[in-house]
Design an enzyme around this catalytic site. Sequence first.
Site, mmCIF file in Angstrom:
data_model
loop_
_atom_site.group_PDB
_atom_site.id
_atom_site.type_symbol
_atom_site.label_atom_id
_atom_site.label_comp_id
_atom_site.label_asym_id
_atom_site.label_seq_id
_atom_site.Cartn_x
_atom_site.Cartn_y
_atom_site.Cartn_z
ATOM 1 N N ARG A 1 -1.051 -9.111 9.531
ATOM 2 C CA ARG A 1 -2.123 -8.120 9.676
ATOM 3 C C ARG A 1 -3.432 -8.671 9.124
ATOM 4 N NH1 ARG A 1 -1.216 -2.230 6.982
ATOM 5 N NH2 ARG A 1 -2.059 -3.146 5.090
ATOM 6 N N ARG B 1 0.816 8.247 -5.167
ATOM 7 C CA ARG B 1 1.320 6.920 -5.509
ATOM 8 C C ARG B 1 1.705 6.820 -6.972
ATOM 9 N NH1 ARG B 1 -1.508 3.916 -1.085
ATOM 10 N NH2 ARG B 1 -0.725 1.801 -1.077
ATOM 11 N N ARG C 1 0.553 -5.950 -4.842
ATOM 12 C CA ARG C 1 0.654 -4.573 -4.352
ATOM 13 C C ARG C 1 2.100 -4.114 -4.262
ATOM 14 N NH1 ARG C 1 -2.430 -5.819 0.739
ATOM 15 N NH2 ARG C 1 -1.688 -3.832 1.563
ATOM 16 N N ARG D 1 -9.080 -6.969 6.144
ATOM 17 C CA ARG D 1 -8.859 -6.391 4.810
ATOM 18 C C ARG D 1 -8.667 -7.504 3.791
ATOM 19 N NH1 ARG D 1 -4.616 -1.441 4.866
ATOM 20 N NH2 ARG D 1 -4.477 -2.167 2.721
ATOM 21 N N LYS E 1 3.316 2.919 7.603
ATOM 22 C CA LYS E 1 2.923 4.327 7.437
ATOM 23 C C LYS E 1 1.738 4.688 8.334
ATOM 24 C CE LYS E 1 2.146 3.863 2.956
ATOM 25 N NZ LYS E 1 2.519 2.467 2.598
HETATM 26 N N1 LIG Z 1 -3.009 7.131 -3.946
HETATM 27 C C1 LIG Z 1 -3.660 6.034 -4.367
HETATM 28 N N2 LIG Z 1 -3.846 5.836 -5.687
HETATM 29 C C2 LIG Z 1 -4.488 4.769 -6.126
HETATM 30 N N3 LIG Z 1 -4.983 3.798 -5.323
HETATM 31 C C3 LIG Z 1 -4.828 3.940 -3.997
HETATM 32 C C4 LIG Z 1 -4.161 5.076 -3.443
HETATM 33 N N4 LIG Z 1 -4.162 4.952 -2.090
HETATM 34 C C5 LIG Z 1 -4.782 3.792 -1.810
HETATM 35 N N5 LIG Z 1 -5.186 3.178 -2.957
HETATM 36 C C6 LIG Z 1 -5.879 1.870 -3.060
HETATM 37 O O1 LIG Z 1 -6.162 1.390 -1.749
HETATM 38 C C7 LIG Z 1 -5.408 0.174 -1.467
HETATM 39 C C8 LIG Z 1 -4.990 0.142 0.008
HETATM 40 O O2 LIG Z 1 -4.258 1.308 0.334
HETATM 41 P P1 LIG Z 1 -3.469 1.449 1.708
HETATM 42 O O3 LIG Z 1 -4.371 1.213 2.845
HETATM 43 O O4 LIG Z 1 -2.700 2.717 1.653
HETATM 44 O O5 LIG Z 1 -2.552 0.197 1.628
HETATM 45 P P2 LIG Z 1 -1.143 -0.293 1.869
HETATM 46 O O6 LIG Z 1 -1.179 -1.004 3.179
HETATM 47 O O7 LIG Z 1 -1.039 -1.206 0.694
HETATM 48 O O8 LIG Z 1 -0.175 0.854 1.841
HETATM 49 C C9 LIG Z 1 -4.270 0.192 -2.490
HETATM 50 O O9 LIG Z 1 -3.776 -1.097 -2.765
HETATM 51 C C10 LIG Z 1 -4.987 0.839 -3.692
HETATM 52 O O10 LIG Z 1 -5.815 -0.070 -4.371
#
Ligand SMILES: Nc1ncnc2c1ncn2[C@@H]1O[C@H](COP(=O)(O)OP(=O)(O)O)[C@@H](O)[C@H]1O
Length: 191
Positions: free
Chosen positions: A128, A89, A146, A134, A14
């Site tokens: 990654r 989410r 996750r 991260r 994404k």
């Molecule tokens: N909309 C959301 N609601 C709740 N937690 C979120 C949301 N967006 C991100 N997070 C938190 O940030 C973390 C990393 O998000 P993101 O960078 O989008 O990761 P990913 O690569 O898992 O899609 C998630 O695992 C969660 O803990």
Amino acid sequence: MTNLVLFGPPGAGKGTQASILKEKYQLVHISTGDVFRYNIKNETELGLSAKSYMDKGQLVPDQVTIDMLKAEVEANEDVKGFIFDGFPRTRAQAEALGEFLASKGEEVDAMIALEVEDEVLVQRLLERGKTSGRPDDADESVIRKRIKVYYEETAILKEYYKKDDKYYGVDGVGSVQEITQRLSEVIDKLI
Ligand SMILES: Nc1ncnc2c1ncn2[C@@H]1O[C@H](COP(=O)(O)OP(=O)(O)O)[C@@H](O)[C@H]1O
């Protein structure tokens, strides 16, 4: 405005695609994960409350996330639209986003999902993790958590947007360029 939700499990690509599409279509990209990470780095109150959840692979509580998202949207006036990446989410987040946009006379135009199978996701995230710094990418059990949370809490949003005919699935395996092309075919029909 054109408001797109870029959807898919962790590691689906994404962020990569959103950065290309925001240039191509002149949209504002809001990544909730990036905003949280920025706040963690700067040790803000928001960052401190988000960090414990993120490190465990859990979702940050809805209200915290929704308030943050609204503030990000409000900070961008007179724009052509948004690409929401990592939001909504949960169902509560989807409802809040719908109401919030409606209060501005706007709506989500489409949810476009990148479809990638789980084992490919795990491999991509571990890869990654070697360079991203991260903590949530460095540990396979956190990655699997996750993905599990995605299926338990997030995947249902497919049906939520499908009932309004706003869901579009795109194959997320291929070169970055090929995937941009697939996404563009969907977006070009919307705008
Ligand atoms: N909309 C959301 N609601 C709740 N937690 C979120 C949301 N967006 C991100 N997070 C938190 O940030 C973390 C990393 O998000 P993101 O960078 O989008 O990761 P990913 O690569 O898992 O899609 C998630 O695992 C969660 O803990």
